[in-house]
Enzyme design. Structure first.
Site, PDB file in Angstrom:
ATOM      1  N   SER A  65       0.799  -1.230   0.000  1.00 39.76           N
ATOM      2  CA  SER A  65       0.000   0.000   0.000  1.00 39.76           C
ATOM      3  C   SER A  65       0.829   1.276   0.000  1.00 39.76           C
ATOM      4  CB  SER A  65      -0.947   0.009   1.199  1.00 39.76           C
ATOM      5  OG  SER A  65      -2.075  -0.795   0.950  1.00 39.76           O
ATOM      6  N   LYS A  68       0.156   3.701  -2.737  1.00 38.68           N
ATOM      7  CA  LYS A  68      -0.864   4.748  -2.669  1.00 38.68           C
ATOM      8  C   LYS A  68      -0.269   6.153  -2.547  1.00 38.68           C
ATOM      9  CE  LYS A  68      -4.609   1.887  -0.734  1.00 38.68           C
ATOM     10  NZ  LYS A  68      -3.969   0.585  -0.494  1.00 38.68           N
ATOM     11  N   SER A 129      -5.903   3.399   4.503  1.00 38.48           N
ATOM     12  CA  SER A 129      -5.296   2.621   3.420  1.00 38.48           C
ATOM     13  C   SER A 129      -6.341   1.838   2.631  1.00 38.48           C
ATOM     14  CB  SER A 129      -4.233   1.670   3.980  1.00 38.48           C
ATOM     15  OG  SER A 129      -3.390   1.194   2.946  1.00 38.48           O
TER      16      SER A 129
END
Length: 445
Positions: A65, A68, A129
């Protein structure tokens, strides 16, 4: 007695070896100063881009993640350029809804046929997230996640990232997306980043869009009637037992975990007007990624301080003056236009010097500065030079860090009047004749 002598000799030998280990190893680097239990790691000064520590920083690994961060960057860029606004609304298409509804991905849970603002989606992505909201934002910005992936890779190149592969907006494995993996990618593809490239992305995110920290620093918030908690357990103000892991000054940035990627974290913290950026990749556990990050922050904040090594007006002995042509003065003093500051490791203050590089464009063919000119006339640059044993590099270039300031004139010099210029010209004329004659006579012998 013999045993006593042998014991004494052994002690002396241990001391000698210890001294050699500390002072006698010219190959020692800052990697010896802190032990980080992560497959890859890096620590960077966020103002200068100076790398303070690195361990296998160019090793390419799945970032999960942490991907991101690029999605955040492109959303903030779209807002800056006026393509969308924080209050722009959008609804959730089937693809992000299916991801959100999958308990495996444990997101915030999205509802179709409902308007969500960009701010709501961004907060769920940056704080919790969430994957579905990341995809929804990608579709809003680019029309499709496939087009958004193209933007991600183009931006990575533009930012100077060297080791990267973006295949989706979330950091999930493409095979987890079913038939929805982005156009232009393959089912077996995964996002890839090195710690260095993650740090470069974080460096640009916090410097280009410092407002991103206002959201990444939120410990808890409400989304669609439910409380969501930040996965960054180092944030001050975390609720309950999670508060035990907080670290003063932390205000970002992004965690990451998949079975393939392990536990990773790109963190940032600010203390006493100094900001550090750290990356740890593939640690053993959720707790370990924060423990190893803390080690890096402790090293950066305790061992380094921002220092003004040379004040504005400093003069370099070998380049403290430059000759002047066609002026009322024969020479003019030079100085650096502004102070030179840098993050300096404790005890290394004397390892820095300044070298001056005079500009050929500013001087005539004889290396003189032609009058008239004003005080503060730029004639070159002064570069900070490190002469120690460490290997401090620039995050962007991977080369030794270069810090430069302008070198300028201390005073102005007026142009000489026509009479003095004429006398000077005559002097130069006869000087040239004399020099030519001397050269000719030398040639006879």
């Amino acid at each position: 007695m013999k045993q006593s002598l042998q014991a004494s000799a052994a002690i002396v030998m241990v001391l000698v070896l210890s001294i050699f280990a500390v002072f006698g190893n010219p190959e020692a680097t800052y990697a010896d100063s802190v032990e980080v239990e992560a497959e890859s790691a890096i620590l960077v000064d966020a103002q200068s881009g100076k790398i303070l520590f690195e361990k296998e920083a160019d090793l390419t690994l799945p970032p999960a993640s942490m991907t991101k961060m690029m999605t955040e960057y492109l959303v903030l860029e779209a807002i800056e350029e006026g393509d969308i606004e924080w209050e722009t609304t959008t609804q959730i298409s089937d693809y992000p809804y299916s991801i959100s509804a999958n308990a495996t991905f444990s997101g915030v849970g999205l509802t179709q046929s409902q308007d969500y603002t960009v701010r709501e989606l961004y907060e769920a992505m940056a704080i919790n997230s969430d994957n579905g909201t990341s995809i929804a934002l990608a579709e809003l910005v680019a029309g499709s996640e496939g087009e958004f992936v193209n933007m991600m890779n183009e931006k990575a190149e533009e930012l100077g990232m060297t080791d990267y592969q973006f295949v989706n907006s979330t950091g999930l494995e493409n095979e987890d997306l079913g038939e929805n993996y982005p156009e232009g990618t393959e089912r077996e593809d995964t996002n890839l980043l090195s710690a260095r490239s993650s740090a470069i992305l974080a460096y640009h995110l916090v410097n280009d869009y410092p407002e991103s920290l206002e959201i990444s620093s939120i410990p808890t918030t409400e989304f669609d009637g439910q409380e969501i908690i930040n996965w960054n357990r180092m944030l001050p103000g975390m609720p309950g037992q999670l508060a035990a892991g907080s670290y003063e000054g932390v205000d970002g940035l992004k965690t990451g975990f998949t079975d393939l990627a392990g536990f990773s974290f790109t963190g940032t913290a600010e203390r006493d007007d100094r900001r550090l950026i750290s990356v740890v990749m593939k640690t053993d556990s959720e707790e370990a990624r924060f423990e190893e990050t803390k080690k890096l922050f402790e090293y950066g904040f305790n061992e380094f301080s921002q220092q003004e090594l040379f004040q504005a007006g400093h003069q370099v002995d070998d380049n403290s003056t430059v000759e002047v042509s066609k002026g009322k003065e024969d020479s003019v003093e030079l100085e650096i236009a502004e102070g030179i500051t840098a993050p300096v490791k404790e005890g290394e203050e004397e390892q820095y010097a300044v070298t001056v590089n005079l500009s050929e464009e500013a001087l005539d063919k004889n290396g003189k500065l032609e009058a008239p000119f004003d005080q503060g006339e730029k004639v070159g640059t002064a570069e900070l030079v490190y002469n120690g044993e460490e290997s401090y590099k620039d995050l962007q270039t991977g080369e030794p860090l270069r810090t430069e300031v302008d070198v300028v004139t201390v005073s102005s010099v007026e142009k000489a009047n026509w009479f003095m210029l004429t006398i000077g010209g005559i002097g130069d004329f006869f000087s040239d004749i004399f020099s030519s004659a001397v050269s000719m006579v030398k040639g006879w012998f």
